[in-house]
Scaffold this active site. Structure first.
Site, PDB file in Angstrom:
ATOM      1  N   GLY C 108       0.810  -1.212   0.000  1.00  0.00           N
ATOM      2  CA  GLY C 108       0.000   0.000   0.000  1.00  0.00           C
ATOM      3  C   GLY C 108       0.841   1.259   0.000  1.00  0.00           C
ATOM      4  O   GLY C 108       0.327   2.354   0.156  1.00  0.00           O
ATOM      5  N   CYS C 109       2.165   1.121  -0.165  1.00  0.00           N
ATOM      6  CA  CYS C 109       3.010   2.299  -0.340  1.00  0.00           C
ATOM      7  C   CYS C 109       3.215   2.510  -1.825  1.00  0.00           C
ATOM      8  O   CYS C 109       3.601   1.582  -2.533  1.00  0.00           O
ATOM      9  CB  CYS C 109       4.363   2.097   0.329  1.00  0.00           C
ATOM     10  SG  CYS C 109       4.385   2.687   2.012  1.00  0.00           S
ATOM     11  N   ILE C 110       2.934   3.712  -2.297  1.00  0.00           N
ATOM     12  CA  ILE C 110       3.032   3.932  -3.744  1.00  0.00           C
ATOM     13  C   ILE C 110       3.985   5.053  -4.069  1.00  0.00           C
ATOM     14  O   ILE C 110       4.382   5.794  -3.216  1.00  0.00           O
ATOM     15  CB  ILE C 110       1.643   4.204  -4.367  1.00  0.00           C
ATOM     16  CG1 ILE C 110       0.757   4.910  -3.345  1.00  0.00           C
ATOM     17  CG2 ILE C 110       1.010   2.909  -4.791  1.00  0.00           C
ATOM     18  CD1 ILE C 110      -0.603   5.259  -3.812  1.00  0.00           C
TER      19      ILE C 110
END
Lengths: 136, 101, 110
Positions: C108-110
């Site tokens: 969920g880190c972009i």
């Protein structure tokens, strides 16, 4: 954010482990949760098997991702709709499912249930109310 | 909302067709494509459900019927055959697409 | 890629994350920190250990905003904020701290 917030529903209809769909869905949910949209999950047909409690995968050599459903609340995914008929057809009740909760920061981290068991007719309404449905 | 529901699995192998038919609401449409087109045939166990669904228009993708040797006369009356452009039009004119994969 | 810790060569991916979670020992974090010109303090270890516990419980490395919220809940608002966490981990508390902790890149880190 100026963009309009949309309702996203992830429609899960497959059992875990036999295919990659369940895990892929969960990963997409967690990645998508970063986009500040309203996200909910639906468990229909064999999808209800994804959240059955007591999963142990050591002997099949696969990652047990069932604990990850408990992290959904941290990602602000608090609405998990489970279809009652799908449970019944598979000889399951809500007691066979993991107890999934989220903590409400606005109410001093009060613990609240994430799972909502709904009828097939209610599920049809929930699906139609969405802006976007992702199927897995 | 008026949704377009799509089914691409054979009704005899997977639950996609049955499940879709039980969740589709009046005013929506169903498009059968790929192996989903087998649900469009007369005389199958799926025919009753195709005919009895209330207020729901059912479409089948012509190229997938042709590929499988399924002539138009074998398709249930009332099921409309569309081409790829028709598929696109259907997707565009409904509020969203719900895929039963 | 690889990293050498206590005489052992441990495999890492192209972004420097450990390939095998089980290879991790605390010295991995110290070695990775050294390569990033950091010296780990008790405050760093508090976050690294927290991440390892989070992974152990949920089987994912949390996204940075999830980490921030969870740290805030566990350790208080003075630590559960990006300013504090970035002061400890300048390359990003999600990515850098997860790497030190031997976890995969956060989900969920972009």
């Amino acid at each position: 954010m100026s963009e309009e917030i949309k309702n996203f529903l992830y429609l899960n209809r497959r059992a875990p482990y036999g295919t990659i769909y369940a895990w892929e869905s969960l990963e997409v949910v967690l990645i998508g949760a970063a986009f500040d949209q309203k996200v909910s999950l639906a468990f229909v047909d064999d999808g209800v098997f994804q959240i059955v409690k007591g999963q142990k995968t050591e002997q099949i050599g696969m990652k047990n991702f069932s604990p990850t459903y408990s992290a959904l609340g941290d990602y602000d995914v608090n609405q998990l709709y489970v279809e009652r008929e799908s449970l019944e057809e598979r000889g399951l009740t809500v007691d066979d499912l993991m107890h999934l909760t989220w903590e409400d920061e606005d109410e001093d981290w009060a613990e609240k249930d994430s799972i909502r068991v709904v009828s097939r007719a209610e599920m049809a309404e929930i699906i139609t109310q969405q802006d976007v449905v992702f199927s897995f | 909302m008026s949704d377009l529901h799509t089914i691409n699995k054979s009704p005899f192998e997977k639950s996609s067709f049955d499940s879709c038919m039980e969740h589709v609401l009046e005013g929506s449409a169903v498009l059968l494509y790929e192996d989903g087109v087998y649900a469009a045939l007369k005389g199958t166990a799926a025919e009753g459900k195709v005919k009895s669904v209330q207020g729901v228009k059912v479409y089948a993708l012509g190229p997938d019927l042709n590929a499988r040797g399924l002539q138009e006369e074998r398709v249930i009356d009332g099921v409309e055959i569309v081409d790829y452009a028709g598929f696109v039009d259907l997707a565009a004119k409904h509020d969203k697409v719900v895929a039963w994969v | 890629m690889a990293i050498e810790v206590d005489g052992k060569v441990l495999e890492t991916d192209e972004e420097g994350y450990l390939v095998n979670l089980k290879d991790w020992v605390p010295a991995v974090a110290d070695e990775m920190a050294k390569e990033d010109d950091l010296v780990l303090t008790e405050e760093h270890w508090e976050i690294i250990n927290f991440l390892r516990e989070y992974y152990d419980e949920y089987q994912i490395a949390p996204a940075v905003r999830v980490l921030t919220k969870a740290v805030g809940k566990r350790m208080g608002k003075e630590k559960g904020n990006s300013k504090y966490l970035y002061s400890l981990f300048p390359y990003g508390p999600g990515k850098q701290a997860c790497r030190f902790a031997g976890l995969p890149k956060p989900t969920g880190c972009i």
